[in-house]
Design a protein around this motif. Sequence first.
Motif, PDB file in Angstrom:
ATOM      1  N   THR A  83      58.593  26.409  -3.548  1.00  0.00           N
ATOM      2  CA  THR A  83      58.299  27.709  -3.510  1.00  0.00           C
ATOM      3  C   THR A  83      58.574  28.197  -1.802  1.00  0.00           C
ATOM      4  N   GLU A  84      58.384  26.946  -1.184  1.00  0.00           N
ATOM      5  CA  GLU A  84      58.437  27.404   0.256  1.00  0.00           C
ATOM      6  C   GLU A  84      58.726  26.087   0.995  1.00  0.00           C
ATOM      7  N   LEU A  85      59.426  26.091   2.258  1.00  0.00           N
ATOM      8  CA  LEU A  85      59.502  25.230   3.311  1.00  0.00           C
ATOM      9  C   LEU A  85      58.860  25.827   4.592  1.00  0.00           C
ATOM     10  N   GLY A 113      56.569  34.519  15.056  1.00  0.00           N
ATOM     11  CA  GLY A 113      55.576  34.404  14.062  1.00  0.00           C
ATOM     12  C   GLY A 113      55.945  32.865  13.275  1.00  0.00           C
ATOM     13  N   GLY A 114      56.873  32.314  14.013  1.00  0.00           N
ATOM     14  CA  GLY A 114      57.242  30.927  13.108  1.00  0.00           C
ATOM     15  C   GLY A 114      57.999  31.139  12.045  1.00  0.00           C
ATOM     16  N   ASN A 115      58.551  32.206  11.985  1.00  0.00           N
ATOM     17  CA  ASN A 115      59.515  32.435  10.704  1.00  0.00           C
ATOM     18  C   ASN A 115      60.718  31.576  10.667  1.00  0.00           C
ATOM     19  N   GLU A 133      41.648  29.114   8.644  1.00  0.00           N
ATOM     20  CA  GLU A 133      42.491  27.762   8.869  1.00  0.00           C
ATOM     21  C   GLU A 133      43.982  28.095   9.275  1.00  0.00           C
ATOM     22  N   TYR A 134      44.296  29.217   9.180  1.00  0.00           N
ATOM     23  CA  TYR A 134      45.773  29.767   9.467  1.00  0.00           C
ATOM     24  C   TYR A 134      45.771  30.152  10.987  1.00  0.00           C
ATOM     25  N   TYR A 135      45.912  29.157  11.894  1.00  0.00           N
ATOM     26  CA  TYR A 135      45.959  28.956  13.274  1.00  0.00           C
ATOM     27  C   TYR A 135      47.335  29.704  13.914  1.00  0.00           C
TER      28      TYR A 135
HETATM   29  C1  AVI Z   1      55.901  33.668   7.392  1.00  0.00           C
HETATM   30  N1  AVI Z   1      55.698  32.133   7.682  1.00  0.00           N
HETATM   31  C2  AVI Z   1      56.059  31.998   8.908  1.00  0.00           C
HETATM   32  C3  AVI Z   1      54.636  31.701   7.042  1.00  0.00           C
HETATM   33  C4  AVI Z   1      54.435  30.251   7.468  1.00  0.00           C
HETATM   34  O1  AVI Z   1      53.356  29.751   8.083  1.00  0.00           O
HETATM   35  O2  AVI Z   1      55.416  29.552   6.959  1.00  0.00           O
HETATM   36  C5  AVI Z   1      54.283  32.037   5.390  1.00  0.00           C
HETATM   37  C6  AVI Z   1      53.181  31.291   5.039  1.00  0.00           C
HETATM   38  N2  AVI Z   1      53.090  30.423   3.946  1.00  0.00           N
HETATM   39  C7  AVI Z   1      52.090  30.045   3.726  1.00  0.00           C
HETATM   40  N3  AVI Z   1      50.988  30.452   4.640  1.00  0.00           N
HETATM   41  C8  AVI Z   1      51.948  31.196   5.513  1.00  0.00           C
END
Ligand code: AVI
Length: 314
Positions: A273-275, A153-155, A43-45
């Motif tokens: 936790t994350e954007l 990496g799309g960081n 799923e993580y393309y």
């Molecule tokens: C590191 N970064 C680019 C990942 C992203 O896609 O934002 C971290 C990640 N978080 C959940 N899946 C991957």
Amino acid sequence: MSDTSFATDIHIGLTAPLKHISSKYFYDDIGSGIFQDIMKMPEYYPTACEFEILSLQGEGIFKMLDFDKPFSVVEFGAGDGVKTRQLLKTLIEKGAEFSYVPIDISKKAIDELVVNMQQHLPGLHIEPKIGNYFSMMEELSGSSIPCLFLFLGGNIGNYEPADVDGLLADFRKNMKAGDKLLTGFDLKKNPATIRCAYDDPAGITKAFNMNLLNRINRELGGTFKTNHFDFYSHYNPLNGEVRSYLVSLVPQQVFVKETGEVYTFERNELIWTELSKKYSLQEIENVAAKNGFTVMEHFLDCKHYFTDSLWTVV
Ligand code: AVI
């Protein structure tokens, strides 16, 4: 407090009106291992897309550099280097004279990367640097060697828009005329594709998020019970933002020894936790222009899911 900045950030984040923990804390050894698993998920393309770009379009990138003397390829947060290796391989095949300068805060990550690169590209000249991006960049900015900076990496998607400007201003400040910056941006696409990448059925992304709580337990003497939390991730196709959260399943109190505080959670209260922001090509052009860069070319994968965008300074 043993690790002042981690403990302080956790205290600030868990006492804020909307509780939050910075995604930079995902990446201890365990979290970095889980991220490796994420990158292998079907799923993580983004990983496969950027691998394709750097494998197939290295020659196009090289042509655009137009450096007339030996140069440096400076990489921020190099990770395992598997994708970058594809680009470096092409540069070597094309007879480019360059040094590879990976920069990472983690000595362990740099040591592993160097061994890996030397194994696969024995002729590569490597000058690894351990430290934060900006002090290392300042160190390099005094030299007259042309540089290609890599921020892959799309960081950049993990930075709030206001912080993107600060980050690019710092890059820009340390770049000289002719230097190039290649940045990976994950692009807006079918929202369902993005949703699946950030909320996978196997629960690997959930484990990645839960590791934050486990890390607080391990390093700061926290008493989080991870089965009292769930994971929730939401993609808003209107603004391109994936926002991820931990959700408190019950009213609860959690003590953290290092901060000496008890944190109270209501039922269904969130910890952000994350954007992970997704961009359109037009937004990328706007961000570049706003921060003193011109886009030379977008190198896209065949599905147009991801771009490595090559910029130069105006
Ligand atoms: C590191 N970064 C680019 C990942 C992203 O896609 O934002 C971290 C990640 N978080 C959940 N899946 C991957």
